[in-house]
Design a protein around this motif. Structure first.
Motif, PDB file in Angstrom:
ATOM      1  N   GLU A 173       8.738 -10.376 -23.977  1.00 12.75           N
ATOM      2  CA  GLU A 173       9.953  -9.911 -23.292  1.00 12.75           C
ATOM      3  C   GLU A 173      10.576  -8.729 -24.032  1.00 12.75           C
ATOM      4  O   GLU A 173      11.047  -7.770 -23.412  1.00 12.75           O
ATOM      5  N   ILE A 174      10.595  -8.778 -25.361  1.00 17.25           N
ATOM      6  CA  ILE A 174      11.133  -7.658 -26.145  1.00 17.25           C
ATOM      7  C   ILE A 174      10.326  -6.392 -25.876  1.00 17.25           C
ATOM      8  O   ILE A 174      10.885  -5.304 -25.698  1.00 17.25           O
ATOM      9  N   MET A 175       9.007  -6.527 -25.822  1.00 15.17           N
ATOM     10  CA  MET A 175       8.150  -5.380 -25.522  1.00 15.17           C
ATOM     11  C   MET A 175       8.444  -4.833 -24.124  1.00 15.17           C
ATOM     12  O   MET A 175       8.481  -3.612 -23.921  1.00 15.17           O
ATOM     13  N   CYS A 176       8.709  -5.730 -23.181  1.00 15.41           N
ATOM     14  CA  CYS A 176       9.032  -5.314 -21.814  1.00 15.41           C
ATOM     15  C   CYS A 176      10.361  -4.558 -21.758  1.00 15.41           C
ATOM     16  O   CYS A 176      10.536  -3.671 -20.919  1.00 15.41           O
ATOM     17  N   ILE A 177      11.291  -4.897 -22.641  1.00 13.54           N
ATOM     18  CA  ILE A 177      12.575  -4.183 -22.678  1.00 13.54           C
ATOM     19  C   ILE A 177      12.350  -2.725 -23.045  1.00 13.54           C
ATOM     20  O   ILE A 177      12.940  -1.813 -22.448  1.00 13.54           O
ATOM     21  N   TYR A 178      11.489  -2.476 -24.024  1.00 14.03           N
ATOM     22  CA  TYR A 178      11.175  -1.090 -24.399  1.00 14.03           C
ATOM     23  C   TYR A 178      10.451  -0.364 -23.261  1.00 14.03           C
ATOM     24  O   TYR A 178      10.703   0.813 -23.013  1.00 14.03           O
ATOM     25  N   LYS A 179       9.571  -1.062 -22.588  1.00 18.87           N
ATOM     26  CA  LYS A 179       8.723  -0.419 -21.567  1.00 18.87           C
ATOM     27  C   LYS A 179       9.401  -0.325 -20.198  1.00 18.87           C
ATOM     28  O   LYS A 179       9.311   0.708 -19.526  1.00 18.87           O
ATOM     29  N   TYR A 180      10.082  -1.401 -19.801  1.00 26.67           N
ATOM     30  CA  TYR A 180      10.635  -1.454 -18.448  1.00 26.67           C
ATOM     31  C   TYR A 180      12.160  -1.531 -18.392  1.00 26.67           C
ATOM     32  O   TYR A 180      12.749  -1.302 -17.341  1.00 26.67           O
ATOM     33  N   GLY A 181      12.806  -1.875 -19.503  1.00 28.71           N
ATOM     34  CA  GLY A 181      14.255  -1.979 -19.517  1.00 28.71           C
ATOM     35  C   GLY A 181      14.736  -3.410 -19.432  1.00 28.71           C
ATOM     36  O   GLY A 181      13.961  -4.346 -19.234  1.00 28.71           O
TER      37      GLY A 181
END
Length: 316
Positions: free
Chosen positions: A204-212
């Motif tokens: 989820e943290i990685m998705c925040i960087y990639k998708y917001g």
């Protein structure tokens, strides 16, 4: 968008008109004087009126969302928690020259008569004001955890492998850490990799960087980096590398629910390789922290795992 009558968990009555007007007045004065303040500064401007930092945070975010402008356009900055290190120099808005590859630690001598490991620089509180970026970095590595970031510093990762930049938001990233990654991507046009735990929280943290994030969705275009690639730790790595079973952790019910929720997100339909990794986690019902690689060897992460991944293309 949350309405301005949103009820803060720590303030059951929700923000008052006086609180909202006070913050609007502060913002007006900041813009008029072309100066900046952090949310923390605003809170300490009148702690009795605001009652809690969360009240200020919520009102500022609501005003930003209501006016459809980035928070930095209000001249309100977030207090930084991120760290950055590596082959990177730039100029702050006030003219201060920042060298992320140098620090007082460089000239100090440790007990082995070697140069001490580099220390990190705090991510700037005003990313928009950064200029004259100079770097020979071949890639940027986003590191989920501060502990792993410090380990890479201790092992002099950026010097030993190749010129690179490492950055951490210390878990769920703050806005400035995300803005910094975006700034580096826009300026340097180099690959952006993510090193996170092989668990739903890390994904989820990685998705925040990639998708917001949902909370900052109205600013997603300026905060996200669509090219972020998942370098590790991959669920498939756990089997491929035969990570010892006693270093693996069973998924909790919360983990399973989070994983199911992530797999339902529309943007992951364009990431079949990510989906396969997450489905493998569902099947094996185990997760692992980056530190689990130490069960293979104490220096396995920096001496073998990351160099091989980057050399042979082991990302998805």
């Amino acid at each position: 968008m949350r309405p301005l009558s949103w009820h803060c968990p720590t303030d059951p009555a929700g923000p008052t008109s006086a609180q909202i007007l006070k913050i609007l007045l502060v913002i007006y004065r900041l813009i008029q004087s072309n100066s900046y303040a952090t949310k923390r500064d605003i809170y300490y401007n009148n702690t009795q009126l605001f009652g809690s930092q969360k009240t200020v945070d919520g009102i500022v975010d609501d005003i930003s969302c209501m006016l459809k402008v980035p928070r930095r356009s209000l001249h309100v900055l977030a207090t930084c928690k991120g760290l950055i290190s590596g082959d990177l120099c730039y100029m702050e808005e006030d003219g201060t020259r920042i060298d992320c590859n140098s620090s007082s630690a460089v000239s100090s001598i440790n007990s082995r008569n070697k140069l001490a490991p580099l220390t990190a620089v705090a991510v700037s509180s005003n990313i928009d004001g950064i200029r004259n970026i100079v770097s020979c970095a071949k890639f940027v590595l986003i590191v989920e955890k501060d502990a792993t970031f410090q380990r890479l510093l201790d092992d002099d990762f950026c010097t030993k492998l190749s010129p690179c930049i490492i950055i951490t938001g210390k878990g769920v990233p703050d806005v400035n850490s995300r803005l910094m990654v975006r700034k580096l991507w826009d300026t340097l046009h180099i690959p952006i990799f993510a090193l996170v735990d092989a668990d739903p929280h890390g994904i989820e943290i990685m998705c925040i960087y990639k998708y917001g994030s949902v909370a900052m969705s109205f600013e997603a275009h300026s905060l996200t980096v669509p090219s972020v690639m998942w370098l590790g730790l991959l669920p498939s790595d756990l089997q491929r590398l035969r990570v010892p079973e006693d270093a693996l952790i069973p998924l909790t019910r919360t983990d399973e629910n989070k994983l199911t929720s992530l797999l339902k997100r529309p943007y992951l339909t364009s990431q079949p390789d990510w989906q396969k990794e997450m489905e493998l986690m569902q099947q094996t019902k185990v997760k692992a922290e980056i530190q689990s690689l130490a069960a293979i060897g104490p220096d396995y992460l920096t001496n073998i795992y990351l160099p091989n991944k980057l050399r042979y293309g082991g990302w998805v």
